[in-house]
Design an enzyme around this catalytic site. Sequence first.
Site, short mmCIF file in Angstrom:
data_model
loop_
_atom_site.label_atom_id
_atom_site.label_comp_id
_atom_site.label_asym_id
_atom_site.label_seq_id
_atom_site.Cartn_x
_atom_site.Cartn_y
_atom_site.Cartn_z
CB SER A 89 -2.92 0.53 0.45
OG SER A 89 -1.82 -0.48 0.26
CE LYS A 109 1.73 2.26 0.45
NZ LYS A 109 0.18 2.03 0.68
#
Length: 591
Positions: A430, A486
């Site tokens: 990701s 993230k």
Amino acid sequence: MYLYEETILLIICYCSLSGVSALSAPSAESSSPQQDVPPSQDLKFPRTTSFSAPLINARPKPESFVDSFLELWNDPRPVSSVFDGNRSMVGEQQMANGKLEEIPYCIVSNKFQVAGTEDFQILLYPRGRFVSSRGSAALGGPASAYLRYLPKNYGDEIDIAWTLQLGIRNDTEVQVLPISTSGGLPRSSTTWSAAMTFCTEMEAVESVGRASDWGSSIWNSQDVCRGLGRLVAQGTITVFGQRSGESSFSWPPLSKGGIGAVTKASRTIKEGSTRGFRAGEVIVPRDIPGNEATTQALKERFVYPGTDYRIMTMSDKNGDPIFCTHTLSNLEEKEQARLALRPCGWKLQQKLWEQKGMPTDFWPVEVSAGSLINVTSTRFNPESAIPRVTTTFKRDWKAYILALSVAIAPIPLALVVRTFVSFYAIPSASMEPTFIKGDVLLVEKFPRVYDRTHRGDVILFQPPSALKEIILQSGSRLSSSSLFVKRVVGLPGDENIRLVGDNDVSINGFAAVGPDRSLCRDEPLRLIDKLLETGKGKKIDELKNDVYVLGDCKAVSVDSRVFGGLPKENIVGKPVARLWPMDRIQLSNKF
């Protein structure tokens, strides 16, 4: 020598003396493949057999305590994960009819015969050999397939080269699945190839090209799991020779089996002699005075001194497959033999080779045996030890210095470090290309992390309730220590957050900060598109007490586009360095 190989060589004694082939393969019903040559007692080599083996049945459960022990002995997964839950299953997937289907850890084919007498089977690990029953339910990463030898007697062994494809059988044809890289030569986008001496498991020493099962993790797990129930393995096996009685405790001592092979590999080639090469063995190039031109030519082929390379396949000057150079008639032919080399641990070194200018998917490289004869030794040869250590230190000196510093730190400092600093291994794609799966980050977790967080920073956070719900619905599990990584692109007070274009995000009327999020590979099923259909972060008028986070790979990242804003109190840490892999060490927080 690897610890595992040392252990195997020591245990050989018990099994040999007791007459027990302790780790031999379990029996399976026979399934005859297509035979290119009818069985015959008068065999001529090389001899090629084609096979096609359905992959339908999960590995059978052990029927006795001994079988259970042997299965656990051979299981490469951590002991804690093996004992947690049902070790024979590694997750579930949703079928087209909406029902959930369990994914077996290992699928085995029926045995098939080559060379008239020798039995093999295929082992398939749909989610790889190291995933556990506690693994994430999100399908991704590599699937593994191995060829396994089923000897009839202890000491049987066979020299082979083989090719392997995985496919999904449809009504009229087999859809062959792609692979991430080929093994030997010729290169292929669908066919794995290699060569090795297959032997009794207790006589296996992979560094000298001896194994009882061998393969690779080069198929996509999603592709493989999609075909469960319809999978088939197909390929060829070329036999170059067969032997029996290859026990490490045969007479004379140190002459046969695994110990005999290691003994031969550890010998130094006498001056005036010419070393030979065997398929499957590991060789180590060295810097030897007087061979500077040869060493430089090898470097141009990305073959560096002090690095371990495995001979994946071999051919003669005409391109015909061979198993070793000893079978060639004269020195000129031996020097003209072609060796397909691949570095051991090539996946961990992938970024290193890219930095040196190697094109993607370049392995294996083909070099002539003549260019290696005078500048290589085996992994077990004492002459290769110093070049291997010095090369590793030159390449990874930062990590060695860091490890030494931690090792000599006072105990009070170590306790402080344990409380406020931790390691985090990247588990998915990701955040590619910033972080790739397997990267290890050094994370600071001092209080009030949010006060030190700015737009564009990478953070680690505890999952908000919406993300927890998504994970639990997928069938996976979370622990109290589960963290996600993230990049912060939106802060409290930001307005007009919208999902635009090709799943991109705009904030305050401008594109979200960060790198180009289209540089990573799409996953084939585009599952992110389904999650974004009901995404909670597609339209947010104003962030109150939340931040908005995105992964650097928009094609696979489950981020604020899906679960909405992230409460700032969920932020628990920030990476300050990347410690692994060695070629990607970064001692700063500017990611």
